[in-house]
Design a protein around this motif. Structure first.
Motif, PDB file in Angstrom:
ATOM      1  N   ILE A  62     -43.397 -33.207 -54.123  1.00 30.57           N
ATOM      2  CA  ILE A  62     -43.977 -34.148 -53.192  1.00 30.57           C
ATOM      3  C   ILE A  62     -43.183 -34.452 -51.981  1.00 30.57           C
ATOM      4  O   ILE A  62     -42.392 -34.107 -51.689  1.00 30.57           O
ATOM      5  CB  ILE A  62     -43.035 -35.744 -53.869  1.00 30.57           C
ATOM      6  CG1 ILE A  62     -43.406 -35.773 -55.113  1.00 30.57           C
ATOM      7  CG2 ILE A  62     -43.449 -37.425 -53.328  1.00 30.57           C
ATOM      8  CD1 ILE A  62     -42.450 -37.643 -56.458  1.00 30.57           C
ATOM      9  N   ILE A  68     -41.915 -35.560 -48.039  1.00 29.05           N
ATOM     10  CA  ILE A  68     -42.224 -37.087 -47.670  1.00 29.05           C
ATOM     11  C   ILE A  68     -42.117 -36.702 -46.306  1.00 29.05           C
ATOM     12  O   ILE A  68     -42.067 -35.912 -45.415  1.00 29.05           O
ATOM     13  CB  ILE A  68     -40.274 -37.157 -48.057  1.00 29.05           C
ATOM     14  CG1 ILE A  68     -39.995 -36.632 -47.827  1.00 29.05           C
ATOM     15  CG2 ILE A  68     -40.439 -37.481 -49.660  1.00 29.05           C
ATOM     16  CD1 ILE A  68     -38.274 -36.785 -47.754  1.00 29.05           C
ATOM     17  N   LEU A  88     -43.859 -43.194 -47.825  1.00 28.66           N
ATOM     18  CA  LEU A  88     -44.318 -43.788 -48.855  1.00 28.66           C
ATOM     19  C   LEU A  88     -42.887 -44.597 -49.386  1.00 28.66           C
ATOM     20  O   LEU A  88     -41.464 -43.900 -49.627  1.00 28.66           O
ATOM     21  CB  LEU A  88     -44.623 -42.517 -50.260  1.00 28.66           C
ATOM     22  CG  LEU A  88     -44.626 -42.901 -50.971  1.00 28.66           C
ATOM     23  CD1 LEU A  88     -45.644 -43.271 -51.612  1.00 28.66           C
ATOM     24  CD2 LEU A  88     -44.392 -42.312 -52.890  1.00 28.66           C
ATOM     25  N   ARG A 130     -40.643 -44.610 -52.880  1.00 29.82           N
ATOM     26  CA  ARG A 130     -40.586 -43.065 -53.376  1.00 29.82           C
ATOM     27  C   ARG A 130     -40.087 -42.532 -54.716  1.00 29.82           C
ATOM     28  O   ARG A 130     -40.461 -42.317 -55.637  1.00 29.82           O
ATOM     29  CB  ARG A 130     -40.494 -41.710 -52.433  1.00 29.82           C
ATOM     30  CG  ARG A 130     -39.874 -40.746 -52.911  1.00 29.82           C
ATOM     31  CD  ARG A 130     -40.009 -39.857 -51.615  1.00 29.82           C
ATOM     32  NE  ARG A 130     -38.478 -40.399 -50.590  1.00 29.82           N
ATOM     33  CZ  ARG A 130     -37.359 -39.966 -50.724  1.00 29.82           C
ATOM     34  NH1 ARG A 130     -37.131 -38.767 -52.942  1.00 29.82           N
ATOM     35  NH2 ARG A 130     -36.504 -40.220 -51.150  1.00 29.82           N
ATOM     36  N   THR A 178     -41.222 -41.671 -58.061  1.00 29.09           N
ATOM     37  CA  THR A 178     -40.677 -40.448 -58.322  1.00 29.09           C
ATOM     38  C   THR A 178     -39.985 -40.307 -60.047  1.00 29.09           C
ATOM     39  O   THR A 178     -39.984 -39.862 -60.503  1.00 29.09           O
ATOM     40  CB  THR A 178     -39.318 -39.701 -57.695  1.00 29.09           C
ATOM     41  OG1 THR A 178     -39.451 -39.493 -56.200  1.00 29.09           O
ATOM     42  CG2 THR A 178     -38.793 -38.405 -58.729  1.00 29.09           C
ATOM     43  N   ILE A 218     -39.112 -32.550 -54.284  1.00 26.11           N
ATOM     44  CA  ILE A 218     -39.032 -33.564 -52.862  1.00 26.11           C
ATOM     45  C   ILE A 218     -38.479 -32.235 -52.291  1.00 26.11           C
ATOM     46  O   ILE A 218     -37.895 -31.752 -52.042  1.00 26.11           O
ATOM     47  CB  ILE A 218     -37.925 -35.039 -53.181  1.00 26.11           C
ATOM     48  CG1 ILE A 218     -37.716 -35.345 -54.169  1.00 26.11           C
ATOM     49  CG2 ILE A 218     -37.906 -35.263 -51.497  1.00 26.11           C
ATOM     50  CD1 ILE A 218     -39.538 -35.608 -54.120  1.00 26.11           C
TER      51      ILE A 218
END
Length: 568
Positions: A396, A398, A405, A408, A412, A424
């Motif tokens: 993911i 960020i 997001l 998040r 997750t 991440i």
């Protein structure tokens, strides 16, 4: 007493009974000015404020539309100043100051837009596809000398292919010498040559791959290719025997990851890979950080040190030179336009080899994990019947600032419950690209909100899954700049287009506003309006119930008995 006399007596008698003394009348006028003048100034200020809100609104009137031919043309600026002067300052009291203020704000907005990945002046946001016209000069640039309809043996030659929408390219052959102080490349014609350079003695080129975007292209160093007849030749300081030179620019949008690849590295690969390292890269507007970031892959394109064209004042001599880069489209390589049928998948292999080879999907030890990688979060559910020993990983990426997001952490946990280990990744400008490549190559799925960081999908292995969260108003650029290229790379692409309720804009605008219910009202007004609303002001909070279905689809794709991989 007659009537006329009576009238006069009344006229002269009246002041003695009801009129104010002259000094009181003067004070009354001064009092009136003190009351009315501030109100008048306040009204002018209110009109100006309303106009400024209108100019910054998605519903700004049509006279603030940028010209389609440039990102900041004179006509745009003149029209903007005229309208501000007319509406804000009808009495001519402050037209210059207000015009300057709006112009400064507009310039700041344009400077920020240079960091984005969407063409700054194409209102339709379309990706132009390159077409091969088969000109003799194009054949020389691409190395198809058997197709060139010109005699090249023993002749000095200068030609340019300007037939493409995206880029110009020039080709030179003969006694070629660089002259960096004058930003020139000299092609000397010897007495044995029976013809002058073809088709012209002087060619000018800005070696950048976005020539349709005149606003940014005009910032690129212009290089003059000039034939020189007779006279004393410049003495060669560095002679490259039998090795061609390739000149390109690192200006423009360089520094944004999307543009680094789409405008730079992929076109460089398209143009240079056929030389198999036997080419000297001559870089105009050279940046040291660029070489540091991409050194591992550049070393696979050239066996020689890069030449800083602007700062290296030595005379470099070549017998063959290409100025400019070939480009096929957004993050793509068209094998039909390549002399050796290379494709974007070959470029992915090229990146993998440059960044250290294939990486097995193993966890990075916490003590050795780079700072931009968060500790791996293990899945709370592992279905061995479906995935066997594979523990699929989702990376993911960020964002900060805009298009964040917002939920998040909840996303997750949803990924973990679906069966993914979660990695991440926070893409930072200084983060080593090799480490980012390793992290993405170790993942089966990549998830990101629309933006330049989506470019990391180029690091993913075949048959991986790319999930793009598409904010309101960005459906078209999301598909053209990332969706289509991802499919060409052989990835399964899933676009999660958010609903108005999932956008932070629903709290800034009325639910019935065209900004929410009809995004074309804003996007049709051009890049600046779309950027201000949908790129800069929008964050997302995905609906977990809807999003879980996307995660389940991705999990089934990487763990199911039939993995999706459709060659294009």
């Amino acid at each position: 007493m007659n009537r006329q006399q009576k009238t006069k007596s009344v006229v002269f008698a009246a002041p003695t009974q009801g009129a104010r003394p002259p000094i009181i009348e003067k004070e009354r006028k001064i009092y009136f000015l003190h009351r009315v003048l501030p109100l008048l100034l306040l009204m002018i200020y209110a009109v100006g404020s309303v106009l400024r809100l209108t100019l910054s609104s998605p519903f700004a009137s049509s006279f603030v539309q940028p010209s389609a031919s440039s990102s900041c043309t004179n006509s745009y600026c003149i029209r903007l100043h005229t309208c501000v002067s007319l509406w804000v300052c009808p009495f001519g009291l402050c037209s210059n100051s207000i015009s300057s203020l709006v112009s400064v704000e507009w310039r700041k907005d344009m400077e920020f837009s240079l960091k984005t990945q969407i063409p700054a002046e194409t209102n339709h946001l379309r990706a132009h596809e390159e077409k091969q016209h088969g000109s003799p000069c194009a054949a020389l640039v691409d190395g198809r000398t058997e197709e060139a309809a010109v005699k090249i043996d023993g002749l000095a030659l200068v030609c340019c292919d300007r037939s493409h929408v995206r880029s110009d390219l020039c080709y030179a052959r003969g006694d070629i010498r660089t002259d960096s102080p004058s930003s020139s490349i000299l092609v000397y014609v010897s007495g044995n040559d029976t013809a002058p350079p073809v088709p012209a003695a002087v060619e000018r080129i800005r070696p950048y791959t976005r020539k349709w975007e005149t606003g940014i292209t005009n910032t690129i160093l212009e290089i003059t290719i000039r034939s020189a007849h007779g006279g004393r030749r410049k003495v060669c300081d560095v002679r490259q025997e039998g090795v061609p030179g390739l000149v390109f620019s690192n200006g423009g949008y360089t520094g944004n990851l999307y543009h680094d690849f789409s405008d730079g590295l992929i076109p460089l690969y398209i143009t240079a890979q056929r030389f198999r390292g036997e080419v000297v890269l001559v870089v105009a507007e050279y940046h040291t950080w660029w070489l540091t970031r991409y050194r591992l892959v550049l070393e696979r394109l050239t066996n020689y040190k890069l030449v800083d064209f602007r700062r290296d004042t030595r005379v470099h001599c070549f017998s063959e030179m290409i100025v400019g880069l070939r480009i096929h489209g957004e993050l793509t390589i068209d094998p039909h336009l390549m002399p050796n049928d290379k494709s974007i998948r070959d470029f992915r292999t090229f990146l993998r080899e440059g960044f250290g080879g294939a990486v097995q999907p193993t966890a990075v030890p916490r003590a050795q994990s780079p700072s931009f990688l968060r500790p791996l979060q293990r899945s709370s559910r592992h279905d061995r019947r479906q995935c066997g020993n594979l523990r699929p990983r989702i990376a993911i990426l960020i964002r900060k600032g805009c298009r964040v997001l917002l939920n998040r952490k909840e996303v997750t946990r949803a990924c973990q419950k679906t069966g993914f280990d979660v990695q991440i990744i926070e893409p930072r400008r200084g983060a080593p690209l090799a480490a980012r490549h390793h992290a993405l190559a170790s993942a089966e799925v990549m998830l990101a909100v629309h933006g330049a960081a989506m470019t990391h999908f180029l690091f993913m292995r075949p048959a991986s899954v790319l999930i793009q969260v598409v904010p309101l108003g960005l459906e078209r650029p999301a598909e053209e700049f990332y969706g289509q290229p991802a499919r060409r790379l052989g990835l399964e692409y899933i676009a999660y287009s958010i609903t108005p309720e999932e956008s932070s804009l629903s709290k800034l605008y009325d639910r019935r506003s065209p900004v929410i219910v009809n995004t074309r009202v804003v996007t049709s007004k051009g890049w600046l309006e779309m950027k201000k609303i949908y790129l800069d002001r929008q964050n997302v909070r995905v609906n977990l119930e809807r999003f879980k279905k996307v995660l389940e689809r991705a999990h089934a794709s990487v763990c199911g008995p039939q993995k999706i991989y459709k060659p294009l």
